[in-house]
Design a protein around this motif. Structure first.
Motif, short mmCIF file in Angstrom:
data_model
loop_
_atom_site.label_atom_id
_atom_site.label_comp_id
_atom_site.label_asym_id
_atom_site.label_seq_id
_atom_site.Cartn_x
_atom_site.Cartn_y
_atom_site.Cartn_z
N VAL A 91 0.92 -1.20 0.06
CA VAL A 91 0.03 -0.11 0.07
C VAL A 91 0.94 1.19 0.04
CG1 VAL A 91 -2.17 1.38 1.19
CG2 VAL A 91 -1.85 -1.34 1.41
N ILE A 92 0.62 2.14 -0.93
CA ILE A 92 1.17 3.34 -0.85
C ILE A 92 0.54 4.63 -0.64
CG2 ILE A 92 3.07 2.42 -2.60
CD1 ILE A 92 2.05 3.79 -4.76
N GLY A 93 1.30 5.66 -0.20
CA GLY A 93 0.50 6.80 0.33
C GLY A 93 1.36 8.01 0.40
N GLY A 94 0.78 9.30 0.09
CA GLY A 94 1.58 10.54 0.78
C GLY A 94 1.49 11.31 -0.42
N PRO A 95 2.07 12.69 -0.36
CA PRO A 95 1.71 13.88 -1.28
C PRO A 95 2.25 13.43 -2.56
CG PRO A 95 3.63 14.40 0.35
CD PRO A 95 2.77 13.07 0.97
N GLU A 96 3.37 12.82 -2.75
CA GLU A 96 4.05 12.55 -4.03
C GLU A 96 3.19 11.47 -4.92
OE1 GLU A 96 6.61 13.20 -7.19
OE2 GLU A 96 6.02 14.19 -5.24
N VAL A 97 2.42 10.72 -4.41
CA VAL A 97 1.40 9.75 -5.25
C VAL A 97 0.16 10.45 -4.94
CG1 VAL A 97 2.97 7.96 -5.39
CG2 VAL A 97 1.67 8.10 -3.38
N SER A 98 -0.34 11.39 -4.40
CA SER A 98 -1.87 11.87 -4.21
C SER A 98 -2.35 12.70 -5.28
CB SER A 98 -1.99 12.40 -2.77
OG SER A 98 -2.02 11.31 -1.87
N HIS A 99 -1.36 13.21 -6.41
CA HIS A 99 -1.84 14.02 -7.31
C HIS A 99 -0.97 13.64 -8.74
CE1 HIS A 99 -3.23 16.68 -4.22
NE2 HIS A 99 -2.21 16.50 -3.56
N ASP A 100 -1.82 13.72 -9.83
CA ASP A 100 -1.23 13.28 -10.96
C ASP A 100 -0.66 11.97 -10.89
OD1 ASP A 100 -2.12 15.89 -11.76
OD2 ASP A 100 -0.23 16.63 -11.66
N TYR A 101 -1.16 10.97 -10.65
CA TYR A 101 -0.43 9.74 -10.37
C TYR A 101 -0.84 8.45 -11.35
CZ TYR A 101 -5.37 9.02 -8.38
OH TYR A 101 -6.97 9.05 -8.14
N HIS A 102 -1.64 8.87 -12.24
CA HIS A 102 -2.08 7.88 -13.07
C HIS A 102 -0.86 7.19 -13.98
CE1 HIS A 102 -6.38 8.82 -12.26
NE2 HIS A 102 -5.96 10.24 -12.42
N LEU A 348 5.41 21.15 -8.50
CA LEU A 348 4.88 19.88 -7.50
C LEU A 348 3.46 19.57 -8.21
CD1 LEU A 348 5.16 21.32 -3.66
CD2 LEU A 348 6.88 19.90 -5.22
N LYS A 349 3.36 18.06 -8.10
CA LYS A 349 2.10 17.65 -8.85
C LYS A 349 1.03 18.10 -8.18
CE LYS A 349 4.61 13.18 -9.86
NZ LYS A 349 4.60 11.92 -9.54
N GLY A 350 -0.05 18.51 -9.04
CA GLY A 350 -1.27 19.02 -8.64
C GLY A 350 -1.43 20.53 -8.21
N THR A 351 -0.27 21.31 -8.30
CA THR A 351 -0.36 22.70 -7.69
C THR A 351 -0.75 23.25 -9.28
OG1 THR A 351 1.95 22.88 -8.54
CG2 THR A 351 1.40 22.65 -5.95
N PRO A 352 -1.38 24.64 -8.91
CA PRO A 352 -1.84 25.65 -10.14
C PRO A 352 -0.85 26.41 -10.75
CG PRO A 352 -3.06 26.05 -7.80
CD PRO A 352 -2.03 25.12 -7.79
N LEU A 353 0.38 26.28 -10.30
CA LEU A 353 1.64 26.63 -10.96
C LEU A 353 1.64 26.32 -12.42
CD1 LEU A 353 3.92 28.59 -10.34
CD2 LEU A 353 5.35 26.46 -9.86
N VAL A 354 1.33 25.16 -12.79
CA VAL A 354 1.20 24.51 -13.94
C VAL A 354 0.83 25.56 -15.06
CG1 VAL A 354 -0.87 23.10 -14.06
CG2 VAL A 354 1.02 22.51 -15.49
N ARG A 355 -0.36 26.48 -14.76
CA ARG A 355 -1.02 27.27 -15.62
C ARG A 355 0.28 28.31 -16.26
NH1 ARG A 355 -3.28 32.16 -13.82
NH2 ARG A 355 -2.60 32.71 -11.92
N HIS A 356 1.34 28.44 -15.79
CA HIS A 356 2.22 29.75 -16.08
C HIS A 356 3.12 29.05 -17.10
CE1 HIS A 356 0.55 32.34 -13.20
NE2 HIS A 356 0.71 31.65 -12.48
N ARG A 357 3.16 27.88 -17.31
CA ARG A 357 4.20 27.19 -18.25
C ARG A 357 4.40 27.62 -19.49
NH1 ARG A 357 3.96 20.72 -17.86
NH2 ARG A 357 5.90 20.78 -16.88
N GLU A 358 3.51 27.58 -20.13
CA GLU A 358 3.56 28.37 -21.65
C GLU A 358 3.99 29.97 -21.56
OE1 GLU A 358 0.33 27.15 -24.19
OE2 GLU A 358 0.50 25.27 -23.81
N ALA A 359 3.11 30.63 -20.99
CA ALA A 359 3.34 32.00 -20.83
C ALA A 359 4.93 32.35 -20.73
CB ALA A 359 2.45 32.74 -19.97
#
Length: 529
Positions: A91-102, A348-359
Motif C-alpha cells: 500500500v502506498i500513500g503520501g503527497p507525492e502519489v496523491s496527485h497526477d498519479y495515473h 509540485l504535482k497538482g499545484t496550479p503553478l502549471v498554468r504559467h508554463r507556456e506564458a
C-alpha cells in the motif's frame, strides 16, 4: 486472517527526521495496533538492504510513505519486493502519489494507492486484506475529523526524543492560495483540540523532549491558538528547549510579541516564507502579503527579540527577473534574518503553478525534485549559476560562521549583497568546480584569497575579520585551531592572547600584525618590525 506483521515504512531524507505520518497511521490502527510495526530508513540506505530487512520480518502488508525526496528509491524497493514476494500487499500513500498519479510507475507496481489523509483509511484497507477481501486499487481517503484521531506522540521512542527531530502539529491546511504550494489546493484550516494537544506536548516534555518542530503551514493564523501554545511552552520551558514554527510574515499582533519577547535568545525559530517582494509576482501566483507589515515584523523580530529568523526566497517564480530577484534578496538581507534560504522553484504535482508554463516558457526537471531548469527570464546557464549561488550561500552566509567577513566582502564589492555574493559564487565555481565536501579549512582559504583580490592592502583586513568571526562563532576556539590556514591561526592566537592580557574594556578591534596571502595555495604571516 493472514499471518505476519503489518509494516509501516518510509525513507527519510536523513536519520534525524522521524516520520510523523507513519506514527499517525500506527496510532489509529485500532485492534491491529499490536501487530503493526514502524520501520524507518533513509534515502541513502541501499535498496537491497532495505528489502532484506523488510522481508526478514515476513510481513503480510507493507505501507509506504512516499514523498518528493524518496519517490525514486521507493520505486526501486517496491519493484524488488513485488519480484521477490508478490504475495505481500503493498500500500502506498503520501503527497507525492496523491496527485497526477495515473502514469506514475510506482502506482502501477503497488497493490493499493491511498490518496489523501490516510490516518484512518489505512487501517480499513488492512482489515479488508486480512479478512480475505480485495480493496479498491485507488482509495480516495476522506479527511478525518481531527477531534477523533488518536494523536501519535506516544509512539516517539526514547531514542527518537534524544536523537531526532520531534514533529508536531496544531492544525492542518492553509487559507492561502500560493500556486507553488500543495496547501493551496486544500480547502480551509482544521485545528486539533487545543487542550488535548497541550496534554500530549506536556507528556513529551516530561519524557525529555526538548526539540519541537511544528509542521503547521500557518502557525500564527489564529493569534488566540498561537498565544496559548507559546504561553504553554513559556511556562514549561527548560534550558535547551527549541521550538520551530512556520509563520505568516505580516501577522504579528502585540499579544504574540509580548510572549515571544519572554523567551530566551535562540529558543524559537520562525520559518518565514517571503518568496518574493515583487508585487507583480505575488499577483501572478495568488500570494497575498503586506510588504510594509512584513518589513516591520521582521525588523522587530531581528532587533527586539531572541528569535532566530529563517526566511525563504524562491528563484524562478513567474514574473520574476534577475533584477527583481536581486531587489528582493537585498531588501531581505538588510533586514538581517538569521538565514536566507534560497530555493529553486519546483512544479509540485497538482499545484496550479502549471498554468504559467507556456506564458513564461518554463521548463522543469521531469524527475524529482521537479525544479525549474529554464524559463523566459532565466535561461539554463543562469539557473545553473543561481543553484550554485544557493549552495554557496548555505556554506558561507547561512552557516553563521562568516558575518564580519561577508560584510567586508559586500562593502568592497559595491555594497549590493546579491550582486556581491553571486560574483563570489561564480568565482568559487570557476576556481574548484566543487559545491560539496568542502572542508572548513578550505572555506576559510577561499574567502581569504577572494578578498585579497578586492583589498589593495593585501588581505590584512580580511584576516582580521575572519579571526573575529572564528572567535565569535566557536564555543571553544582554542580547541579547534589546527584546521585553520596558518595566517588565520596566528591571527586568532594573537587575538586570544591580547584578550587574556587586555584591560577590562578592550578595543573592539585589537591591532594585529600584518599578514599577506602566500599565493593560491594558502596564507602566511609577515611580521612587522
Amino acid at each position: 486472517m493472514a499471518a505476519g506483521p503489518i509494516i509501516l515504512t518510509t525513507l527519510n531524507a536523513r536519520y534525524s527526521h522521524a516520520s510523523l505520518g507513519l506514527r499517525y497511521l500506527a496510532a489509529n490502527m485500532g485492534e491491529l495496533g499490536s501487530r503493526t510495526v514502524i520501520c524507518e530508513y533513509t534515502i541513502n540506505d541501499p535498496a537491497a538492504v532495505v528489502v532484506e530487512s523488510l522481508l526478514g520480518a515476513e510481513p503480510c502488508i507493507i505501507g509506504f510513505g512516499v514523498y518528493i525526496w524518496n519517490l525514486r528509491e521507493t520505486t526501486r524497493i517496491v519493484r524488488l519486493i513485488k519480484t521477490l514476494a508478490p504475495h505481500i500487499t503493498v500500500v502506498i500513500g503520501g503527497p507525492e502519489v496523491s496527485h497526477d498519479y495515473h502514469d506514475e510507475p510506482l502506482v502501477a507496481l503497488a497493490d493499493v494507492l491511498a490518496v489523501g489523509e490516510a490516518d484512518l483509511a489505512f487501517a480499513a484497507i488492512c482489515r479488508t486484506v486480512l479478512n480475505g477481501g480485495v480493496p479498491e486499487r485507488i482509495v480516495q481517503c476522506a479527511k478525518p475529523d481531527l477531534a477523533t484521531l488518536r494523536l501519535p506522540y506516544a509512539l516517539y521512542t526514547e531514542e527518537d526524543l534524544r536523537q531526532r527531530l520531534t514533529y508536531v502539529e496544531a492544525s492542518r491546511g492553509c487559507p492561502f492560495t500560493c500556486e507553488f504550494c500543495l496547501s493551496s489546493i486544500e480547502e480551509g484550516v482544521r485545528a486539533f483540540p487545543l487542550e488535548t494537544l497541550l496534554a500530549e506536548l506536556e507528556s513529551l516534555i516530561l519524557r525529555g523532549c526538548r526539540t519541537f518542530k511544528f509542521v503547521d503551514r500557518t502557525f500564527n493564523l489564529s493569534p488566540r491558538t498561537s498565544a496559548a501554545i507559546l504561553d504553554f511552552f513559556l511556562h514549561a520551558y527548560v534550558p535547551g528547549m527549541f521550538l520551530h514554527f512556520e509563520m505568516v510574515p505580516d501577522r504579528l499582533p502585540e499579544a504574540l510579541k509580548s510572549l515571544i519577547s519572554a523567551f530566551p535568545r535562540g529558543a524559537i525559530q520562525f520559518e518565514i516564507g517571503i518568496q518574493s517582494f515583487t508585487p507583480r509576482v505575488g499577483e501572478l501566483i495568488s500570494r497575498r502579503m503586506d510588504r510594509a507589515r512584513t518589513v516591520d515584523n521582521l525588523t522587530w523580530l531581528t532587533r527586539s527579540s531572541g528569535v532566530h529568523v529563517h526566511a525563504d526566497l524562491i528563484i524562478g517564480l513567474p514574473g520574476e527577473t534577475m533584477a527583481s530577484l536581486a531587489e528582493s534578496f537585498d531588501a531581505l538581507w538588510w533586514l538581517h534574518p538569521g538565514e536566507i534560504q534560497v530555493g529553486i522553484l519546483k512544479l509540485l504535482k497538482g499545484t496550479p503553478l502549471v498554468r504559467h508554463r507556456e506564458a513564461f516558457a518554463m521548463v522543469y526537471n521531469p524527475e524529482p525534485p521537479y525544479d525549474l531548469l529554464a524559463s523566459r527570464d532565466f535561461d539554463f546557464p543562469t539557473m545553473q549559476r543561481l543553484k550554485r549561488f544557493a549552495r554557496y550561500s548555505d556554506l558561507y552566509a547561512n552557516s553563521g560562521r562568516f558575518p564580519e567577513s561577508l560584510e567586508l566582502l559586500i562593502a568592497r564589492s559595491g555594497g549590493q549583497p546579491f550582486a556581491a555574493l553571486v560574483a563570489f559564487s561564480d568565482w568559487l565555481w570557476s576556481r574548484d568546480h566543487q559545491e560539496h565536501a568542502i572542508s572548513l579549512k578550505h572555506l576559510y582559504e577561499l574567502i581569504l584569497i577572494y578578498l585579497d583580490t578586492l583589498l589593495p592592502g593585501g588581505g590584512i583586513e580580511a584576516i582580521r575579520c575572519l579571526a573575529h568571526d572564528f572567535i565569535n562563532t566557536q564555543g571553544n576556539p582554542t580547541g579547534s585551531l589546527k584546521g585553520l590556514p596558518e595566517a588565520l591561526r596566528l591571527a586568532v592566537e594573537d587575538l586570544l592572547r591580547q584578550a587574556r592580557s587586555a584591560p577590562p574594556a578592550p578595543a573592539a578591534h585589537a591591532p594585529l600584525p600584518a599578514y599577506r596571502l602566500a599565493g593560491p595555495g594558502g596564507v602566511s604571516q609577515v611580521r612587522q618590525p
